[in-house]
Design an enzyme around this catalytic site. Structure first.
Site, PDB file in Angstrom:
ATOM      1  N   CYS A  67       3.194   8.398   1.958  1.00  0.00           N
ATOM      2  CA  CYS A  67       3.662   7.393   2.908  1.00  0.00           C
ATOM      3  C   CYS A  67       3.939   6.122   2.128  1.00  0.00           C
ATOM      4  O   CYS A  67       3.023   5.536   1.532  1.00  0.00           O
ATOM      5  CB  CYS A  67       2.596   7.149   3.975  1.00  0.00           C
ATOM      6  SG  CYS A  67       3.035   5.838   5.151  1.00  0.00           S
ATOM      7  N   GLU A 105       0.829  -1.200   0.000  1.00  0.00           N
ATOM      8  CA  GLU A 105       0.000   0.000   0.000  1.00  0.00           C
ATOM      9  C   GLU A 105       0.863   1.249   0.000  1.00  0.00           C
ATOM     10  O   GLU A 105       1.957   1.265   0.565  1.00  0.00           O
ATOM     11  CB  GLU A 105      -0.894   0.035   1.241  1.00  0.00           C
ATOM     12  CG  GLU A 105      -1.976  -1.006   1.249  1.00  0.00           C
ATOM     13  CD  GLU A 105      -2.733  -1.036   2.571  1.00  0.00           C
ATOM     14  OE1 GLU A 105      -3.589  -1.906   2.725  1.00  0.00           O
ATOM     15  OE2 GLU A 105      -2.454  -0.191   3.451  1.00  0.00           O
ATOM     16  N   CYS A 114      -0.957  -3.975  15.203  1.00  0.00           N
ATOM     17  CA  CYS A 114      -0.723  -3.438  13.860  1.00  0.00           C
ATOM     18  C   CYS A 114      -1.236  -4.359  12.768  1.00  0.00           C
ATOM     19  O   CYS A 114      -0.914  -5.551  12.741  1.00  0.00           O
ATOM     20  CB  CYS A 114       0.773  -3.193  13.683  1.00  0.00           C
ATOM     21  SG  CYS A 114       1.220  -2.543  12.072  1.00  0.00           S
ATOM     22  N   CYS A 135      -2.696   1.472   8.512  1.00  0.00           N
ATOM     23  CA  CYS A 135      -1.723   0.919   7.576  1.00  0.00           C
ATOM     24  C   CYS A 135      -1.915  -0.589   7.450  1.00  0.00           C
ATOM     25  O   CYS A 135      -1.997  -1.311   8.436  1.00  0.00           O
ATOM     26  CB  CYS A 135      -0.324   1.234   8.077  1.00  0.00           C
ATOM     27  SG  CYS A 135       0.971   0.502   7.081  1.00  0.00           S
ATOM     28  N   CYS A 173       5.755  -7.872   7.510  1.00  0.00           N
ATOM     29  CA  CYS A 173       6.614  -7.299   8.550  1.00  0.00           C
ATOM     30  C   CYS A 173       6.899  -8.346   9.614  1.00  0.00           C
ATOM     31  O   CYS A 173       5.987  -9.022  10.088  1.00  0.00           O
ATOM     32  CB  CYS A 173       5.930  -6.085   9.184  1.00  0.00           C
ATOM     33  SG  CYS A 173       6.945  -5.235  10.404  1.00  0.00           S
ATOM     34  N   ASN A 185      -6.170   3.207  15.362  1.00  0.00           N
ATOM     35  CA  ASN A 185      -7.076   2.784  14.294  1.00  0.00           C
ATOM     36  C   ASN A 185      -7.450   1.325  14.518  1.00  0.00           C
ATOM     37  O   ASN A 185      -6.583   0.455  14.542  1.00  0.00           O
ATOM     38  CB  ASN A 185      -6.401   2.931  12.917  1.00  0.00           C
ATOM     39  CG  ASN A 185      -6.305   4.378  12.485  1.00  0.00           C
ATOM     40  OD1 ASN A 185      -7.291   5.105  12.477  1.00  0.00           O
ATOM     41  ND2 ASN A 185      -5.104   4.808  12.143  1.00  0.00           N
ATOM     42  N   CYS A 212       4.202  -6.333  15.815  1.00  0.00           N
ATOM     43  CA  CYS A 212       3.547  -5.514  16.837  1.00  0.00           C
ATOM     44  C   CYS A 212       2.087  -5.934  16.936  1.00  0.00           C
ATOM     45  O   CYS A 212       1.396  -6.032  15.923  1.00  0.00           O
ATOM     46  CB  CYS A 212       3.667  -4.030  16.491  1.00  0.00           C
ATOM     47  SG  CYS A 212       5.381  -3.446  16.432  1.00  0.00           S
ATOM     48  N   SER A 254      10.499   6.049   9.911  1.00  0.00           N
ATOM     49  CA  SER A 254      10.001   5.578  11.192  1.00  0.00           C
ATOM     50  C   SER A 254      10.534   4.181  11.494  1.00  0.00           C
ATOM     51  O   SER A 254      10.562   3.321  10.617  1.00  0.00           O
ATOM     52  CB  SER A 254       8.474   5.554  11.186  1.00  0.00           C
ATOM     53  OG  SER A 254       7.970   5.044  12.394  1.00  0.00           O
ATOM     54  N   GLY A 285       5.906  -2.652   6.900  1.00  0.00           N
ATOM     55  CA  GLY A 285       7.281  -3.090   7.094  1.00  0.00           C
ATOM     56  C   GLY A 285       8.071  -2.196   8.032  1.00  0.00           C
ATOM     57  O   GLY A 285       7.642  -1.104   8.408  1.00  0.00           O
ATOM     58  N   GLU A 286       9.234  -2.665   8.413  1.00  0.00           N
ATOM     59  CA  GLU A 286      10.187  -1.928   9.247  1.00  0.00           C
ATOM     60  C   GLU A 286      11.312  -1.442   8.343  1.00  0.00           C
ATOM     61  O   GLU A 286      12.126  -2.241   7.852  1.00  0.00           O
ATOM     62  CB  GLU A 286      10.726  -2.834  10.349  1.00  0.00           C
ATOM     63  CG  GLU A 286      11.999  -2.371  11.036  1.00  0.00           C
ATOM     64  CD  GLU A 286      11.909  -0.978  11.634  1.00  0.00           C
ATOM     65  OE1 GLU A 286      12.732  -0.119  11.248  1.00  0.00           O
ATOM     66  OE2 GLU A 286      11.020  -0.751  12.486  1.00  0.00           O
TER      67      GLU A 286
END
Length: 360
Positions: free
Chosen positions: A104, A91, A118, A334, A111, A293, A115, A194, A162-163
């Site tokens: 973004c 995305e 998420c 996200c 990922c 969210n 988390c 981030s 992703g990280e």
């Protein structure tokens, strides 16, 4: 033969030199691709027929396929669901702010940080995105903003699926391309990366001193809570993370952003606010509170105590803001569009969608 969008200017010069092509034309090629949006060597009038033939043997111009888009009519946030060449989905989100348009971008397919709150972490990482796949997200956003709004894209945030620091080398090459004056020429100070807290990479990033902004996804004031919701904390506990943050600030003299998602009855108590204030009080930073969210695959809920939490921080003289929600009507969290698409495909194939949670 590979994508022309894979290569920073320095890499392109080396390839041209190795193939006996005048490397001085590398800057002209870069300028044509990124500032004039040219998508064919034949359209570059400064190239000889010999150079065109050689370049076409070395490189191709690729693109990304947008298979779905959604726009929030209230705030003009647009989310794109993109299908990659290997049939994976990512995305990209374009957002409108008072200062202009920001994109973004995603850095990985899935990922591994897992988390708990998420949507992006519901699917384990399949692979890193290549440099060109990150660059092409920005190019798609630039094209969209120009066509739709007759304006220019001004900011980039690497905060999608992703990280980013788990795809460190490709991230750095991507940043070289988008900040290069002959490339997209987006100021480093208008780009934010981030991370959930990969300590070694934070320090390496600081050593580059490239002026790119850094945001830290903290989301808890102590190890006990952070261990529960962010597995990365077991490898890099808060004390180590804070040391890395202080190293980054000392090395770059840049203010850092601390992101904190407020989740009901998890990290949003008054005691949590007091503890958080003590943790960041002497840091050169600003704290960004983020209303959660909702993700249907988890049991977490948005906090009802955002205002109280905010007031405690203000009373403790913390530089704090509450992030304005964007894209409320278009699955703003996200990863949600991607998860929905994968669920649809699993349903069509008769695959149990519980695999999303099991994949973690």
């Amino acid at each position: 033969m590979n994508s022309i969008y894979l290569h920073p200017l320095s890499s392109l010069k080396q390839i041209l030199k190795a193939n006996k092509i005048n490397q001085n034309i590398a800057e002209l090629i870069f300028n044509s691709i990124y500032q004039k949006s040219i998508k064919s060597f034949k359209e570059m009038t400064f190239l000889s027929n010999f150079q065109i033939t050689k370049l076409e043997e070395l490189f191709f111009f690729d693109s990304l396929t947008i298979i779905q888009s959604q726009t929030d009519s209230e705030d003009l946030t647009t989310k794109f669901l993109i299908k990659l060449g290997d049939n994976n989905f990512i995305e990209t989100v374009v957002m409108k702010f008072d200062y202009g348009f920001s994109v973004c971008i995603t850095s990985q397919v899935g990922c591994n940080m897992a988390c708990k709150f998420c949507a992006s972490g519901l699917i384990r990482k399949k692979r890193n995105l290549a440099i060109n796949e990150m660059v092409l997200q920005v190019l798609k956003a630039i094209e969209f903003v120009k066509q739709q709004y007759k304006q220019n894209l001004s900011h980039i945030v690497v905060m999608g699926i992703g990280e980013p620091f788990d795809n460190y080398d490709n991230l750095i090459a991507f940043l070289e391309i988008v900040t290069n004056q002959k490339g997209l020429n987006i100021a480093s100070t208008k780009i934010t990366v981030s991370t959930c807290g990969l300590v070694d990479k934070i320090k390496a990033f600081a050593d580059l001193n490239n002026r790119v902004n850094l945001a830290i996804s903290l989301h808890a004031p102590n190890d006990s809570i952070r261990n529960q919701i962010m597995p990365i904390n077991k490898k890099y506990p808060i004390a180590q993370l804070m040391d890395a943050i202080k190293y980054f600030i000392a090395k770059t003299n840049k203010r850092i952003a601390i992101e904190y998602i407020l989740i009901e009855n998890v990290n949003d108590s008054i005691e949590n606010a007091i503890e958080l204030a003590a943790l960041v009080k002497n840091l050169y930073c600003y704290l960004n509170l983020i209303p959660y969210n909702k993700v249907i695959e988890t049991n977490y809920c948005a906090s009802t105590k955002v205002n109280q939490f905010f007031q405690v921080l203000k009373e403790n003289k913390i530089n704090v803001t509450v992030r304005i929600k964007k894209g409320n009507k278009i699955d703003a969290a996200c990863g949600q569009l991607r998860v929905k698409k994968l669920r649809e495909e699993n349903d069509a194939k008769g695959i149990d969608n519980q695999s999303f949670n099991k994949s973690k």
